[in-house]
Design an enzyme around this catalytic site. Structure first.
Site, PDB file in Angstrom:
ATOM      1  CG  HIS A  53      -1.614  -1.389   1.329  1.00  0.00           C
ATOM      2  ND1 HIS A  53      -2.603  -1.849   0.499  1.00  0.00           N
ATOM      3  CD2 HIS A  53      -1.340  -2.408   2.173  1.00  0.00           C
ATOM      4  CE1 HIS A  53      -2.920  -3.095   0.849  1.00  0.00           C
ATOM      5  NE2 HIS A  53      -2.166  -3.462   1.859  1.00  0.00           N
TER       6      HIS A  53
ATOM      7  CD  GLU B 298      -1.874  -3.771   5.029  1.00  0.00           C
ATOM      8  OE1 GLU B 298      -3.073  -3.539   4.800  1.00  0.00           O
ATOM      9  OE2 GLU B 298      -1.221  -4.661   4.453  1.00  0.00           O
TER      10      GLU B 298
ATOM     11  CG  HIS C 266       0.852  -6.874   2.470  1.00  0.00           C
ATOM     12  ND1 HIS C 266      -0.051  -6.018   1.894  1.00  0.00           N
ATOM     13  CD2 HIS C 266       1.751  -7.192   1.502  1.00  0.00           C
ATOM     14  CE1 HIS C 266       0.276  -5.833   0.630  1.00  0.00           C
ATOM     15  NE2 HIS C 266       1.371  -6.519   0.357  1.00  0.00           N
TER      16      HIS C 266
ATOM     17  CD  GLU D 127      -1.246 -10.227   4.420  1.00  0.00           C
ATOM     18  OE1 GLU D 127      -1.334  -9.360   5.317  1.00  0.00           O
ATOM     19  OE2 GLU D 127      -1.687 -10.063   3.279  1.00  0.00           O
TER      20      GLU D 127
HETATM   21 ZN    ZN Z   1      -1.840  -5.328   2.685  1.00  0.00          ZN
END
Ligand code: ZN
Length: 316
Positions: A106, A143, A198, A280
């Protein structure tokens, strides 16, 4: 901490990470796979192609801070030295000559560019949104801020080992890049490894980390034939070291407590021609995980685990 595995003996260097992960998973008292109602970064769609499913960057709009304005960069915990420092001995060290691309998931500016990041791009199997905003903790730690922080720490650690490190973005552009461009950056760099950072946006009670690696996909511009094997190894290495470094357990809601998840629906993986995984790091929508993700000390451990996983992968 609930998932403290610090007392686990360190596995031998060549021990497959999946074994270490399996030990970590055994510590879980609950192994029931829970259906994910809120798609986070990974979307938790499991293996195989899932055309039309959430992209790697996806999350529900409700996960964004109110007012669609990104939270202040960083968290409410004191910062340790960031990754801005230059390597003490550039070009020297065990990773000298190796190129690692870090892909911070992102972009803090995506919140302000909905139209641009919602446009579709070709990911080989189908088309998907350019990017999304990413998720956030319930109290607004984004995030996008998390991924940049961990990425800076990771860069510092890898450069100390002599690696050449490049970013796909550093909060230095208005939005994006789109997922197809993220893949192209790694490809153009001739990266030995690409790691996309992430944190997930799953439901409360879903905890732990997982590493997403590419499935075999051969369609359109996507052909992961050459990277499936090495990416899987990279994922195993990172998962094993992440357990050791952070004490966090593999996700209790995806991957069968292995800490690994193979997917064929992510453009950032499908379009990569070099070994690539997504990490993640935890679930921002779970209060206990969120407390860890907000901790600068924990983020340093996360970066350490990822760096060690990359290093062991590269040095074989
Ligand atoms: Zn993400």
């Amino acid at each position: 901490m609930p998932y403290d595995l610090s007392q686990q003996p360190s596995p031998r260097p060549r021990l497959l990470a999946s074994r270490a992960v399996a030990r970590g998973g055994a510590a879980l008292t609950v192994a029931v796979l829970t259906a994910v109602t809120l798609a986070g970064c990974g979307g938790s769609s499991g293996s195989g192609a899932a055309p039309g499913g959430p992209e790697e960057t996806g999350t529900a709009p409700s996960a964004a801070p109110s007012g669609a304005a990104p939270a202040p960069r960083g968290s409410d915990t004191p910062e340790t030295p960031s990754g801005d420092a230059k390597p003490a001995t550039p070009g020297r060290g065990p990773l000298a000559g190796r190129v690692v691309v870090i892909d911070p998931g992102h972009n803090p500016g995506n919140f302000r560019h909905a139209r641009e990041i919602n446009r579709h791009v070709d990911i080989g199997t189908n088309s998907k949104e350019c990017d999304t905003t990413g998720t956030a903790t319930n109290d607004g730690y984004t995030e996008a801020a998390f991924t940049l922080d961990v990425s800076h720490r990771l860069r510092t650690l890898l450069e100390k080992q002599g690696a050449t490190v490049r970013f796909t973005q550093d909060g230095d552009r208005p939005y994006g890049p789109c997922v197809d461009e993220r893949a192209r950056i790694g490809n153009a760099a001739g990266a030995d490894a690409v790691v996309s950072i992430h944190a997930d946006g799953s439901g409360s009670g879903n905890r732990g980390f997982h590493v997403i690696h590419p499935a075999l996909v051969k369609r359109g511009a996507a052909d992961t034939t050459e990277i499936v094997g090495p990416s899987r190894e990279l994922a195993e290495r990172i998962a094993g070291k992440f357990v050791q470094a952070t004490g966090s357990a593999p996700a209790n809601y995806i991957g069968g407590a292995t800490g690994l998840d193979e997917r064929g629906d992510l453009g950032g993986l499908n379009l990569s021609t070099v070994p690539k995984v997504f990490v993640e790091c935890g679930n921002m929508r779970d209060a206990k995980d969120a407390a860890l993700l907000r901790s600068s000390q924990w983020r340093q451990k996360a970066a350490q685990g990822i760096a060690e996983g990359i290093t062991t992968y590269l040095l074989g």
